[in-house]
Write a protein that holds these residues in place. Structure first.
Motif, PDB file in Angstrom:
ATOM      1  N   HIS A  35       0.820  -1.215   0.000  1.00  0.00           N
ATOM      2  CA  HIS A  35       0.000   0.000   0.000  1.00  0.00           C
ATOM      3  C   HIS A  35       0.855   1.267   0.000  1.00  0.00           C
ATOM      4  O   HIS A  35       0.481   2.258  -0.627  1.00  0.00           O
ATOM      5  CB  HIS A  35      -0.972  -0.002   1.184  1.00  0.00           C
ATOM      6  N   THR A  38       2.107   1.593  -3.663  1.00  0.00           N
ATOM      7  CA  THR A  38       1.097   2.010  -4.636  1.00  0.00           C
ATOM      8  C   THR A  38       0.410   3.312  -4.258  1.00  0.00           C
ATOM      9  O   THR A  38      -0.088   4.021  -5.130  1.00  0.00           O
ATOM     10  CB  THR A  38       0.033   0.906  -4.821  1.00  0.00           C
ATOM     11  N   GLY A  39       0.387   3.650  -2.965  1.00  0.00           N
ATOM     12  CA  GLY A  39      -0.322   4.843  -2.523  1.00  0.00           C
ATOM     13  C   GLY A  39       0.568   5.996  -2.116  1.00  0.00           C
ATOM     14  O   GLY A  39       0.066   7.067  -1.795  1.00  0.00           O
ATOM     15  N   LEU A  47      -3.999   3.978   6.266  1.00  0.00           N
ATOM     16  CA  LEU A  47      -3.559   2.580   6.284  1.00  0.00           C
ATOM     17  C   LEU A  47      -4.601   1.710   6.988  1.00  0.00           C
ATOM     18  O   LEU A  47      -4.885   0.595   6.542  1.00  0.00           O
ATOM     19  CB  LEU A  47      -2.200   2.449   6.973  1.00  0.00           C
ATOM     20  N   ARG A  50      -7.386   0.946   4.626  1.00  0.00           N
ATOM     21  CA  ARG A  50      -7.002   0.011   3.568  1.00  0.00           C
ATOM     22  C   ARG A  50      -6.815  -1.415   4.081  1.00  0.00           C
ATOM     23  O   ARG A  50      -6.952  -2.354   3.322  1.00  0.00           O
ATOM     24  CB  ARG A  50      -5.720   0.488   2.882  1.00  0.00           C
TER      25      ARG A  50
END
Length: 132
Positions: A35, A38-39, A47, A50
Motif C-alpha cells: 500500500h 502504490t499509494g 492505512l 485500507r
C-alpha cells in the motif's frame, strides 16, 4: 522487532532468501509495503482503512518493526489532532520488484469471491492466457 533466526548465517544455503523474507515476516508487513508502494505517503488512519482486518495495535506493531528495519519512515506533525505519516525509505522502495511480483502471482493464481479464497491451478492460468 522480530528476533533474527539463529540459522541466518553466511554459510546457510538459503541465507539471501531467508534474510529477505525476514523483512516481510509478519502477516501484514508485505501488505503495508504494497500500500505504501502504490499509494505513496499515507497517514496511519488511511492505512487502517485500507487494511480493515488488522487491529490498531497490530498495525502499530508492524509499522514500528518496518521502521526499525529501515524500510519505513514515520513523520509526526505537532498538530491537534495528531497527524502521523508513513512513507517508504529508499531501502523500502528497493523492495518494489519483490512486492509487485507477489501481486502478479496472487492476481494470476488466487481468486477472491464472496469472502473466500480459491487457488487457480496453473493449467487454468495457461488455458486463460492461450484463449486471449
Amino acid at each position: 522487532m522480530s528476533r533474527p533466526r539463529a540459522k541466518m548465517t553466511n554459510t546457510f544455503p538459503g541465507c539471501p532468501v531467508e534474510t529477505t523474507l525476514s523483512f516481510l515476516d509478519g502477516k501484514w508487513k508485505g501488505v503495508i509495503l504494497y500500500h505504501l508502494l502504490t499509494g505513496g505517503t499515507l497517514r496511519f488512519s488511511e492505512l487502517r482503512r485500507r487494511l480493515q482486518a488488522v487491529t490498531q495495535r497490530m498495525l502499530t506493531k508492524q509499522l514500528r518493526e518496518l521502521e526499525e528495519q529501515g524500510l519505513v519512515t514515520r513523520t509526526v506533525y505537532p498538530v491537534v489532532p495528531p497527524r502521523v505519516d508513513y512513507a517508504l525509505t529508499p531501502l523500502g522502495q528497493s523492495l518494489r520488484p519483490v512486492i509487485m511480483v507477489l501481486e502478479q502471482w496472487g492476481t494470476r493464481h488466487v481468486e477472491c469471491l464472496d469472502g473466500e479464497r480459491r487457488m487457480i491451478e496453473p493449467d487454468a492460468v495457461a488455458e486463460t492466457a492461450s484463449a486471449a
